[in-house]
Design an enzyme around this catalytic site. Structure first.
Site, short mmCIF file in Angstrom:
data_model
loop_
_atom_site.label_atom_id
_atom_site.label_comp_id
_atom_site.label_asym_id
_atom_site.label_seq_id
_atom_site.Cartn_x
_atom_site.Cartn_y
_atom_site.Cartn_z
CG HIS B 63 -5.27 -7.87 -3.90
ND1 HIS B 63 -5.52 -6.58 -3.47
CD2 HIS B 63 -3.93 -7.90 -4.17
CE1 HIS B 63 -4.41 -5.87 -3.50
NE2 HIS B 63 -3.42 -6.66 -3.91
CG HIS B 65 -0.58 -9.04 -3.26
ND1 HIS B 65 -0.71 -8.34 -4.44
CD2 HIS B 65 -0.07 -10.25 -3.60
CE1 HIS B 65 -0.27 -9.09 -5.44
NE2 HIS B 65 0.12 -10.26 -4.96
CG ASP B 67 0.43 -4.40 0.03
OD1 ASP B 67 0.22 -5.54 -0.42
OD2 ASP B 67 0.38 -3.38 -0.69
CG HIS B 68 -4.01 -4.69 -0.28
ND1 HIS B 68 -4.80 -3.67 -0.75
CD2 HIS B 68 -2.81 -4.54 -0.89
CE1 HIS B 68 -4.11 -2.94 -1.62
NE2 HIS B 68 -2.89 -3.46 -1.73
CG HIS B 143 -2.99 -6.75 -8.76
ND1 HIS B 143 -1.99 -5.92 -9.24
CD2 HIS B 143 -2.65 -7.02 -7.47
CE1 HIS B 143 -1.10 -5.73 -8.26
NE2 HIS B 143 -1.49 -6.39 -7.19
CG ASP B 213 -2.85 -3.21 -5.18
OD1 ASP B 213 -3.38 -2.33 -4.50
OD2 ASP B 213 -1.87 -3.84 -4.77
CG HIS B 271 -1.32 0.74 -3.68
ND1 HIS B 271 -0.36 0.22 -4.51
CD2 HIS B 271 -1.57 -0.21 -2.76
CE1 HIS B 271 -0.07 -1.02 -4.12
NE2 HIS B 271 -0.80 -1.30 -3.06
#
Lengths: 304, 304
Positions: B63, B65, B67-68, B143, B213, B271
């Site tokens: 996804h 975000h 941090d990914h 999510h 997530d 995570h």
């Protein structure tokens, strides 16, 4: 003396290694933090430095190669998650806006603060920041894309007032700052005490010059003449000078020549190529020309 | 047994810490590398893992975000500097293209290889990759934005041929692979030797599921039933379950409930929220529900 420190967050060059982080530094002037460049991983290095995120309001980007700016979106996004409210000012070549703003719009929706862009022309020598403590001037450099360094000049600090003179003339509190800033004192009897009896001069203003990335560019020496500390890139050793010329980087010897010719007080070299497992060869080469040289390294802190 | 390993490059969550890197993993199936997610700093972690950059041709993004995926541009740019020639395939929500392509165009001009985007719909369950060794299937999750996990299913490997049967029937070399793949053998005298006399069955195909997530989402158990290894996010402890609900993340207990209900063989949780200085509390909580649980950590390698 007021605080004027340099923190090296990363001093590697384009290719990632396990020994060095991508380029980023923080200048701490009287507890105001100024970041120079922001390569990938800078936010973790900033945390490691234990500098207060909330004191950082200004980021200066020397040029738009990835190893000098890929960390910006991470810093901006994390500041948002931390619910920062103060504006964050970014000074760079105008092209950064078109690259970064769409990422901010997508990844940082509803963020609690604003990112304010201050585009400048890296080819021109200009004061791009100025406050009570410091001014920041661009230093045009010679690289594969428009690039400049940054010259931080501390503003003069007030004179020191002599404790014994305060007591002797019973100088009232409200006069102290005025005397520190140059006023004479007039006693109750109407006698004028000249300022230079009452004070000792403050320390001379200090300066820091950051020059990266750049080919050997001797005309820079005029602008950075006599600075207290010079950071100059030294990507290569002289044995790789053909590669340095080709990629428009400097050798350690060239960095030291700039330091010597500009009569700076101290030199720190960095932006090391991934090819060196040990930068002692670069240090030795620079020190032959300019003895007062140190190697940059992650988490190094230098007081100016 | 053929290689099927999981390498954890980073297992932190959104806020950077000095203890954990942003999310990224590499699945090594028979020396082909598949990356899952690519947070900031992934390229340095990949180097640290000593996995061969040139073996990595496929990156799956769960996804969008930061941090990914903030590490993608660094990986892409570095692969360019290393003069890679093979296409790099990126599988993600279609929105990534509009964000990443302008950065590639700006920072990686004249790159020696192509980045090929494969957009998919994270809400649908689909096979998005398939070759002789493995298939990759999306696992729709729940999510704050469209998100899916990935299910790696190994393809069956050929049966093992018995050495002593090769000698006894003097089986010619050209027949060996055909017998491994199920053919009978006919001797010179015309006698048929059935395949199951000649071979022992290969190991059953293995599988790995990545779920991050996601909020607690029990309907996922049907799709990941019986996998050999499950990575499930466990951002919070149960004591922070209100925060988990609010941010649509899972607690360690919930991750373990999914593992138990899906009857997986082994669970690895990761995570981790930046609030925990020590994840033992998360491990303990998960093991109470599903004993065969381990904590993810950077540079951990698990054989599946």
């Amino acid at each position: 003396m007021e605080k004027f420190d340099l923190h090296i967050l990363g001093c590697g060059s384009a290719l990632p290694t396990m020994r060095h982080q991508a380029t980023s530094q923080v200048v701490n002037i009287r507890e105001k933090l100024f970041m120079i460049d922001c390569g990938e991983g800078t936010q973790v290095q900033l945390r490691r430095s234990r500098l207060k995120f909330s004191r950082l309001n200004h980021i200066f980007i020397s040029h738009l190669h990835g190893d000098h700016c890929f960390g910006l979106i991470g810093v901006i996004s994390t500041f948002g998650m931390l619910e920062r409210t103060a504006d964050l000012h970014i000074y760079s070549h105008p092209d950064l806006i078109g690259i970064l703003q769409p990422q901010i719009d997508f990844f940082c929706k509803g963020m609690s603060y604003n990112v304010v862009f201050h585009p400048f022309d890296p080819k021109a020598r200009d004061v791009i920041y100025d406050d009570r403590s410091v001014s920041v001037e661009t230093i045009p450099l010679r690289h594969r894309m428009p690039t400049c360094g940054f010259l931080f000049r501390e503003k003069p600090t007030p004179n020191h007032i002599k404790r014994e003179m305060i007591d002797f003339y019973q100088i009232p509190v409200y006069m102290i700052n005025r005397i520190k800033n140059g006023e004479d004192f007039i006693t109750e009897e109407g006698k004028t005490i000249p300022n230079d009896w009452l004070t000792t001069p403050s320390d001379p203003p200090r300066s820091y010059a950051y020059c990266s990335d750049t080919a050997y560019y001797p005309s820079v020496t005029e602008q950075i003449q006599g600075v207290d500390l010079l950071f100059h890139e030294a990507t290569f050793a002289s044995s790789d000078s053909a590669r340095a010329r080709q990629t428009q980087h400097s050798t350690a010897r060239q960095a030291a020549q700039i330091a010597r010719d500009a009569q700076v007080k101290r030199l720190v070299i960095g932006h090391f190529s991934a090819r060196y497992d040990d930068e002692e060869i670069l240090l030795k080469e620079a020190q032959e020309v300019f003895p007062n040289t140190v190697l940059a390294q992650e988490n190094l802190q230098l007081s100016i």
